[in-house]
Design an enzyme around this catalytic site. Structure first.
Site, short mmCIF file in Angstrom:
data_model
loop_
_atom_site.label_atom_id
_atom_site.label_comp_id
_atom_site.label_asym_id
_atom_site.label_seq_id
_atom_site.Cartn_x
_atom_site.Cartn_y
_atom_site.Cartn_z
N ILE A 1 54.26 46.02 44.12
CA ILE A 1 53.67 46.49 42.78
C ILE A 1 52.80 47.74 43.20
O ILE A 1 51.75 47.63 44.06
CB ILE A 1 52.89 45.40 42.35
CG1 ILE A 1 53.70 44.08 41.93
CG2 ILE A 1 52.38 45.63 40.82
CD1 ILE A 1 52.86 42.85 41.60
N GLU B 1 49.44 51.11 50.04
CA GLU B 1 49.79 50.55 48.88
C GLU B 1 50.26 49.32 49.22
O GLU B 1 49.91 48.33 48.33
CB GLU B 1 50.79 51.32 48.20
CG GLU B 1 51.43 50.80 46.92
CD GLU B 1 50.39 51.12 46.05
OE1 GLU B 1 49.72 52.11 45.24
OE2 GLU B 1 50.00 49.86 45.33
N LYS C 1 42.75 40.95 49.64
CA LYS C 1 43.41 41.82 48.83
C LYS C 1 42.41 42.03 47.82
O LYS C 1 42.37 43.28 47.07
CB LYS C 1 44.72 41.19 48.21
CG LYS C 1 45.77 41.09 49.06
CD LYS C 1 47.01 40.22 48.96
CE LYS C 1 48.06 40.00 49.90
NZ LYS C 1 48.94 38.97 49.70
N1 HSE Z 1 51.55 35.59 52.68
C1 HSE Z 1 51.71 36.62 51.59
C2 HSE Z 1 51.56 35.92 50.36
C3 HSE Z 1 52.39 37.78 52.04
O1 HSE Z 1 51.90 34.89 50.29
O2 HSE Z 1 51.61 36.74 49.25
C4 HSE Z 1 52.13 38.93 51.25
O3 HSE Z 1 51.13 39.51 51.40
#
Ligand code: HSE
Ligand code: NAP
Length: 432
Positions: free
Chosen positions: A137, A130, A206
């Site tokens: 989130i 997660e 992501k």
């Molecule tokens: N470097 C990533 C960001 C950290 O700025 O969102 C979280 O994955």
């Protein structure tokens, strides 16, 4: 009946320290949910002598990964050390040793998620991740459980806190890019090497994870087209505002029929779009489902305790499965074969800023290229450029296919009246 659950950690940095704090401070809450105490037995670090953010008995720390992955008493391993190749090998060994895994590692899951999930299922183990997308989130669980009955057709995510922080400060205060990036690094939002943040790769990883779960098909990292924020100028931000848009680094996953596109790119959103008001280091994922309609998930995308909350909630999920004896059954094979849209099927509006020679017929030559491909304009601005014989033109198109638009761009670059194509951005979020 399980008497207690022993956990091993790989890593005790930003996220690992948060995990230790939550397990210690929320022990009652964890016991209430899983019915037994949760103990951290061993933690693997690089340097056992380093000063830590949390109080930890020295005997718990080790530099030897085998102390965790080969310990028969350890039931669950929390991987919060990062990295890809070495970490993949440790997790595969751990799964073969029948250890359940919780990880926050988006790099690993975007590249090897499918392999790790398969090996986990073969060994009757869970692997939950997660925290790998949008930190605190609970978006993965929402896609897989909360929206399980729906057919998701669109996801738009602000899933990188660093770039959202930079764009917010540039937009609101006109702050210079380099200055805000340094601030984001100081505040700990950016990765150690911020290239992956600003070039869009972190968000792409992501989005590959989100699209795989949301569309139930294996989306690989190379299926995501990626553009970062490094070329965005003050002028682009000013014109966007003037035209009623907000610039964001948007991860887009879009499905029409059986075909999908996944991209990460600087995108103009109408000021009224819910994602436009997601500022600073915050993350949000907008999800459109055929039945549910519009939903949005908002919160902190990084940071010690927010990310650790997601990690420890995954741990609770693993522990509940242990009590029920059902570990290894959460992985659902993707329902669909991957079908990516062709450029001719990707439809969008575009913002284009060009410098042209300020001479008779120049505008007609430009519009001719758009007319030839049936692309019309929604908005047009033209201003003379100071101390030159050039004019700046900003165009907003109606919907065009990516194929047509890219061909127009190519022809514009070759046109004698064009001095320079300064910038081009996709516009999203005006209608679903
Ligand atoms: N470097 C990533 C960001 C950290 O700025 O969102 C979280 O994955
Ligand atoms: P971090 O602060 O750099 O911590 C890494 C930890 O792992 C440190 O304790 C380090 O040991 C240990 N470590 C690293 N390499 C090791 C090795 N080869 N052998 C043994 N120990 C090793 O990293 P983090 O920010 O906590 O991130 C951890 C993971 O969570 C990453 O995958 C990251 O992408 C993900 N994540 C982070 C955030 C966030 O907000 N930070 C948000 C979401 C996801 P030492 O302490 O001894 O150096």
């Amino acid at each position: 009946m399980v008497q207690s659950i022993s956990v091993g950690l790989l890593g005790l940095g930003t996220v690992g320290s948060g995990v230790v704090k939550i397990i210690e401070n929320h022990q009652d809450r964890l016991m209430h949910q899983v019915g037994c105490p949760v103990k951290i037995k061993k933690i693997v670090v690089k340097d056992v002598n380093k000063d830590r953010d949390v109080k930890i008995d020295a005997s718990v720390l080790t530099t030897n990964v085998d102390d965790v992955i080969n310990d028969p008493d350890i039931d669950v391993i929390i991987e919060v050390m990062g990295g890809v190749d070495e970490t993949r090998s440790h997790i595969l060994d751990a799964l073969r040793n029948k250890k359940n895994i919780v990880t926050a590692n988006k790099d690993l899951m975007a590249l090897y998620g499918s392999e790790l999930l398969t090996v986990a299922a073969q060994n009757g183990c869970d692997i939950f991740y997660e925290a790998s997308v949008a930190g605190g989130i609970p978006i993965l669980r929402s896609l897989v459980d909360g929206l399980a009955s729906d057919r998701i057709t669109k996801m738009m995510g602000i899933v990188n806190g660093t770039t959202n922080f930079i764009l917010t400060k540039m937009n609101k205060f006109g702050s210079p890019y380099d200055e805000v990036l340094a601030e984001a690094q100081q505040l700990g939002y950016a990765e150690a090497d911020p290239t992956a943040d600003v070039e869009g790769l972190d968000a792409a990883r992501k989005m590959a994870i989100l699209a795989t779960l949301g569309f139930s098909m294996n989306i690989d990292l190379e299926d995501v087209s990626v553009k970062g924020i490094t070329d965005i100028t003050e002028e682009d931000l000013q014109y966007s505002k003037q035209l009623g848009y907000t610039m964001k680094l948007v991860g887009l996953a879009n499905r029409s029929g059986d075909r999908v596109e996944v991209s990460v790119q600087p995108t103009l959103l109408p000021e009224s779009h819910p994602l436009s008001s997601v500022n600073d280091e915050y993350n949000a994922v907008y999800v459109y489902g055929e039945a549910v309609g519009e939903t949005m998930f908002y919160g902190p995308g990084a940071g010690s305790l927010p990310t650790a909350t997601a990690v420890v909630s995954d741990l609770v999920g693993v522990m509940k499965n242990m009590r029920l004896g059902i570990n290894g059954n959460s992985f659902i094979t993707p329902q669909y074969d991957k079908q990516l849209k062709a450029a001719s099927e990707i439809l969008s509006k575009y913002f284009l800023r060009i410098h042209v020679k300020d001479q008779v017929g120049a505008f007609a030559k430009i519009t001719g290229l758009f007319t030839a491909r049936d692309v019309s304009f929604e908005k047009i601005l033209q201003l003379p450029l100071k101390e030159s014989d050039l004019a700046e033109i900003v165009l907003v198109t109606h919907h065009a296919s990516l194929q047509d638009y890219e061909q127009i761009l190519q022809q514009l670059r070759d046109l004698d009246v064009i001095y320079e194509v300064k910038s081009s951005y996709r516009i999203e979020g005006e209608s679903v």
